[in-house]
Motif scaffolding. Structure first.
Motif, PDB file in Angstrom:
ATOM      1  N   TYR A 141       0.040  10.062   4.931  1.00  0.00           N
ATOM      2  CA  TYR A 141       1.109   9.065   4.921  1.00  0.00           C
ATOM      3  C   TYR A 141       2.144   9.292   6.020  1.00  0.00           C
TER       4      TYR A 141
ATOM      5  N   THR B 158       0.748   2.854   4.426  1.00  0.00           N
ATOM      6  CA  THR B 158       1.117   3.406   3.127  1.00  0.00           C
ATOM      7  C   THR B 158       2.079   2.474   2.401  1.00  0.00           C
TER       8      THR B 158
ATOM      9  N   TYR C 220       6.116   7.064   1.346  1.00  0.00           N
ATOM     10  CA  TYR C 220       5.251   7.246   0.177  1.00  0.00           C
ATOM     11  C   TYR C 220       6.058   7.111  -1.111  1.00  0.00           C
TER      12      TYR C 220
END
Length: 330
Positions: free
Chosen positions: A88, A95, A151
């Motif tokens: 990520y 993401t 994330y």
């Protein structure tokens, strides 16, 4: 007498670590499994053994784009997302898109099909926690503009969108907050502590620990994680549920245990701690205990031995592959 039709389930991220194990579990439970993955981090070798089965089909597709499935659909498991720091941090926009656009698309699909959907959230919604253990009622301590924010916030948005569809449309939804999970099919070079340490030890290298190694993690073996997810999907509970192992240990202790279990003589070297790295991670699993009658069954030592054996079984060329941008505290 008419034979009862198999339940049909769509599993996104099907070629990934957890997704592939979920495909195995639902095949074993006699479901018709539809796997979907864009293969940006997944590996078809994880599910190649399923291709010959009549009750498995696979589509290479990015769920951030419109998702269409023909026919009836009973359940959706949304596990499509990069899940390791190396991934990520390398593909931050993808993401964010899979957590937002992808979740929106799949919630819309679930609504149109009348399907129940379970979305895979993460302990990362708690950020660098100010309390321990982390219960589902804790709102977290997250930096939305830090490197990990892509994330953390993708997953927090995913939870909010899922609850909105439940509250506004009456959609059958479930949310699992996954704590560190390990086992066969993890990538050696995905940047997380256990596979990184195992790969380094098996190659005879020093083990790289970031910070002073006193930050803690709690590791859940993959079969326990899958069991918890399975029970949550079939439960009646709509709010988030932690699924993880509360057996907490420091990252330095993890490294030492890997050295012992692999029988190697590696040293431990220390590097600067990355930005926003969580100092503590331990799930409160009282809800899972009470609502799902779920507790982890596989001890850390047994799980580690199985995982090490898996990595030792890989071709030598796979063991040699490594990524020097280690960020192994996830």
């Amino acid at each position: 007498m008419k034979t009862q039709e198999k339940k049909r389930i769509l599993i996104t991220g099907a070629a990934g670590f957890l997704g592939s194990h979920l495909c195995d579990r639902f095949i074993a439970e006699s479901y018709h499994v539809i796997g979907m993955d864009n293969l940006i981090t997944g590996d078809l070798r994880h599910i190649a053994h399923l291709f010959k089965l009549p009750n498995f089909e696979f589509y290479q597709h990015d769920v951030s784009k419109f998702v269409h499935i023909q026919g009836r659909l009973d359940y959706i498991l949304h596990f499509a997302s990069p899940a390791s720091p190396i991934d990520y941090l390398r593909i931050p926009i993808q993401t964010l898109k899979v957590g937002s656009l992808g979740t929106h698309n799949l919630l819309g699909l679930a609504k149109s099909k009348g399907a129940r959907i379970l979305v895979a959230s993460t302990s990362e919604v708690y950020g660098d926690p100010l309390i321990s253990p982390q219960s589902e009622e804790y709102w977290g301590n997250v930096n939305p503009v830090g490197p990990r924010g892509v994330y953390d916030e993708a997953k927090r948005f995913q939870e909010a969108m899922t609850m909105a569809y439940h509250n506004i449309h009456g959609l059958e939804t479930r949310i699992v907050r996954i704590f560190n999970t390990y086992g066969p099919r993890m990538r050696l070079n995905d940047g997380r502590a256990l596979p990184t340490f195992i790969g380094q030890a098996l190659r005879g290298e020093d083990l790289t620990v970031f910070g002073d190694g006193t930050q803690t993690r709690s590791f859940c073996y993959v079969s326990d994680q899958v069991e918890g997810i399975y029970r949550l999907l079939l439960s009646d509970y709509v709010l988030p549920v932690n699924i993880g192992n509360p057996d907490e240990m420091t990252v330095e202790e993890v490294a030492k245990e890997i050295i012992e279990l692999t029988g190697r003589h590696s040293a431990i070297v220390y590097r600067d701690l990355p930005i926003d790295d969580p100092k503590q991670r331990r799930p409160d699993i009282q809800k899972a205990n009470k609502l799902l009658q779920w507790t982890p069954q596989v001890s850390r030592k047994e799980g580690l031995l199985r995982t090490i054996a898996y990595f030792e079984s890989l071709p030598a060329s796979a063991l040699k592959q490594k990524d020097f941008t280690y960020y192994n505290q996830e």
